[in-house]
Design a protein around this motif. Structure first.
Motif, mmCIF file in Angstrom:
data_model
loop_
_atom_site.group_PDB
_atom_site.id
_atom_site.type_symbol
_atom_site.label_atom_id
_atom_site.label_comp_id
_atom_site.label_asym_id
_atom_site.label_seq_id
_atom_site.Cartn_x
_atom_site.Cartn_y
_atom_site.Cartn_z
ATOM 1 N N HIS A 1 20.938 64.518 46.600
ATOM 2 C CA HIS A 1 21.710 64.787 47.818
ATOM 3 C C HIS A 1 21.553 63.648 48.825
ATOM 4 O O HIS A 1 22.522 63.252 49.491
ATOM 5 C CB HIS A 1 21.277 66.114 48.447
ATOM 6 C CG HIS A 1 21.945 67.304 47.859
ATOM 7 N ND1 HIS A 1 23.317 67.459 47.846
ATOM 8 C CD2 HIS A 1 21.444 68.417 47.251
ATOM 9 C CE1 HIS A 1 23.634 68.608 47.273
ATOM 10 N NE2 HIS A 1 22.514 69.204 46.894
ATOM 11 N N THR A 2 20.349 63.115 48.918
ATOM 12 C CA THR A 2 20.125 61.984 49.821
ATOM 13 C C THR A 2 20.961 60.782 49.395
ATOM 14 O O THR A 2 21.577 60.097 50.228
ATOM 15 C CB THR A 2 18.634 61.602 49.851
ATOM 16 O OG1 THR A 2 17.881 62.704 50.361
ATOM 17 C CG2 THR A 2 18.399 60.384 50.739
ATOM 18 N N ALA A 3 21.011 60.531 48.082
ATOM 19 C CA ALA A 3 21.821 59.422 47.573
ATOM 20 C C ALA A 3 23.292 59.632 47.891
ATOM 21 O O ALA A 3 24.010 58.692 48.272
ATOM 22 C CB ALA A 3 21.605 59.268 46.078
ATOM 23 N N MET A 4 23.759 60.874 47.761
ATOM 24 C CA MET A 4 25.173 61.157 48.056
ATOM 25 C C MET A 4 25.455 61.086 49.551
ATOM 26 O O MET A 4 26.543 60.686 49.962
ATOM 27 C CB MET A 4 25.565 62.510 47.462
ATOM 28 C CG MET A 4 25.694 62.462 45.946
ATOM 29 S SD MET A 4 26.196 64.022 45.202
ATOM 30 C CE MET A 4 24.643 64.925 45.233
ATOM 31 N N ASP A 5 24.464 61.468 50.368
ATOM 32 C CA ASP A 5 24.623 61.317 51.815
ATOM 33 C C ASP A 5 24.841 59.850 52.172
ATOM 34 O O ASP A 5 25.671 59.512 53.030
ATOM 35 C CB ASP A 5 23.382 61.843 52.549
ATOM 36 C CG ASP A 5 23.298 63.368 52.520
ATOM 37 O OD1 ASP A 5 24.345 64.011 52.282
ATOM 38 O OD2 ASP A 5 22.193 63.896 52.722
ATOM 39 N N ARG A 6 24.093 58.980 51.509
ATOM 40 C CA ARG A 6 24.242 57.547 51.762
ATOM 41 C C ARG A 6 25.627 57.058 51.343
ATOM 42 O O ARG A 6 26.242 56.236 52.023
ATOM 43 C CB ARG A 6 23.164 56.767 51.012
ATOM 44 C CG ARG A 6 21.763 56.930 51.595
ATOM 45 C CD ARG A 6 20.718 56.281 50.724
ATOM 46 N NE ARG A 6 19.385 56.451 51.293
ATOM 47 C CZ ARG A 6 18.254 56.365 50.579
ATOM 48 N NH1 ARG A 6 18.329 56.140 49.276
ATOM 49 N NH2 ARG A 6 17.091 56.522 51.174
ATOM 50 N N MET A 7 26.115 57.583 50.213
ATOM 51 C CA MET A 7 27.466 57.208 49.762
ATOM 52 C C MET A 7 28.507 57.686 50.772
ATOM 53 O O MET A 7 29.485 56.977 51.062
ATOM 54 C CB MET A 7 27.751 57.803 48.387
ATOM 55 C CG MET A 7 26.913 57.216 47.261
ATOM 56 S SD MET A 7 27.146 58.076 45.693
ATOM 57 C CE MET A 7 28.866 57.746 45.358
ATOM 58 N N ASP A 8 28.315 58.887 51.332
ATOM 59 C CA ASP A 8 29.219 59.414 52.351
ATOM 60 C C ASP A 8 29.271 58.516 53.578
ATOM 61 O O ASP A 8 30.303 58.359 54.215
ATOM 62 C CB ASP A 8 28.766 60.817 52.774
ATOM 63 C CG ASP A 8 29.582 61.901 52.077
ATOM 64 O OD1 ASP A 8 30.608 61.563 51.449
ATOM 65 O OD2 ASP A 8 29.175 63.076 52.149
ATOM 66 N N ASP A 9 28.110 57.934 53.890
ATOM 67 C CA ASP A 9 28.009 57.079 55.070
ATOM 68 C C ASP A 9 28.326 55.627 54.773
ATOM 69 O O ASP A 9 28.098 54.741 55.602
ATOM 70 C CB ASP A 9 26.579 57.152 55.654
ATOM 71 C CG ASP A 9 26.283 58.519 56.250
ATOM 72 O OD1 ASP A 9 27.257 59.259 56.516
ATOM 73 O OD2 ASP A 9 25.111 58.840 56.463
ATOM 74 N N GLY A 10 28.840 55.376 53.587
ATOM 75 C CA GLY A 10 29.158 53.994 53.218
ATOM 76 C C GLY A 10 27.939 53.140 53.008
ATOM 77 O O GLY A 10 27.973 51.914 53.202
ATOM 78 N N GLY A 11 26.813 53.771 52.604
ATOM 79 C CA GLY A 11 25.600 53.023 52.327
ATOM 80 C C GLY A 11 24.863 52.587 53.573
ATOM 81 O O GLY A 11 24.005 51.683 53.512
ATOM 82 N N GLN A 12 25.134 53.224 54.732
ATOM 83 C CA GLN A 12 24.518 52.801 55.985
ATOM 84 C C GLN A 12 23.101 53.347 56.169
ATOM 85 O O GLN A 12 22.336 52.826 56.952
ATOM 86 C CB GLN A 12 25.370 53.258 57.178
ATOM 87 C CG GLN A 12 26.759 52.615 57.191
ATOM 88 C CD GLN A 12 26.705 51.113 57.243
ATOM 89 O OE1 GLN A 12 25.998 50.533 58.065
ATOM 90 N NE2 GLN A 12 27.431 50.469 56.342
#
Length: 211
Positions: free
Chosen positions: A199-210
């Motif tokens: 989920h943390t990895a997908m959160d980062r993808m949602d944020d454009g890797g920010q």
């Protein structure tokens, strides 16, 4: 005499509908012609147009019939201890499998009615997950994935039958398939830590890797 003719019309209409259900399932709406359906039903093409008007209207009638029958059979299974009635379950199996196969093919072909049935199934899945107090970051996505997983086996029926070594259209195939579903739904495949990491990895993808 008029009553006999009316009865014959009803029988012909049912034969046309049943033939269309089979051919639409096997070939899709584009691959099944009015002539093919007429031949399978043992009637004339003109009689199909008399009863239904067009192939699209015939597909709509098949959608309505399949949806109503699936709802009726589902209620029959879940009411009055139907799930523990082995003989009843075996008797219902061929009919339910045929209707499920038709509805899945109709969804793939872009039927509005079958698409609405998918939406209804997702909504019911959401309600089931809510009643079970299932923890999820995205209830709608969880429900939609569950429904798609269940329907997907019908799209890959030949591959599933080959992998399992048993025809999914037989009672034995149906039992083996559902054993797999029961195990898949009852076993946790990820630890809480693994789920949190993903989920943390997908959160980062949602944020454009920010993050």
């Amino acid at each position: 005499m008029a009553a006999d003719r009316a009865s014959e019309d009803l029988t012909a209409r049912a034969r046309i509908r049943d033939a269309a259900l089979r051919l639409f399932t096997e070939r899709g709406i584009d691959g099944a012609s009015i002539r093919d359906i007429a031949a399978a039903a043992g009637v004339s093409s003109g009689l199909i147009r008399h009863h239904f008007g067009s192939k699209e209207a015939l597909r709509d009638a098949c959608d309505a019939y399949a949806t109503a029958e699936m709802n009726r059979l589902r209620d029959q299974m879940f009411e009055g201890g139907g799930l523990t009635d082995t003989a009843g379950m075996v008797a219902l199996h061929p009919t339910m499998r045929a209707l499920q196969g038709y509805l899945v093919r109709s969804m793939v072909d872009g039927s509005d009615a079958a698409g609405a049935l998918f939406d209804d199934a997702v909504q019911l899945s959401e309600e089931w997950l809510t009643r079970g107090k299932v923890e999820t970051r995205d209830l709608r996505a969880y429900a939609a994935v569950l429904v798609a997983m269940q329907l997907g086996v019908f799209l890959m029926k030949d591959q599933m039958s080959r992998a399992l070594g048993v025809d999914l259209d037989t009672p034995a195939g149906h039992v083996r398939l559902n054993r797999g579903f029961v195990d898949a739904f009852s076993h946790v495949l990820l630890t809480p830590e693994q789920a949190a990491q993903l989920h943390t990895a997908m959160d980062r993808m949602d944020d454009g890797g920010q993050r």
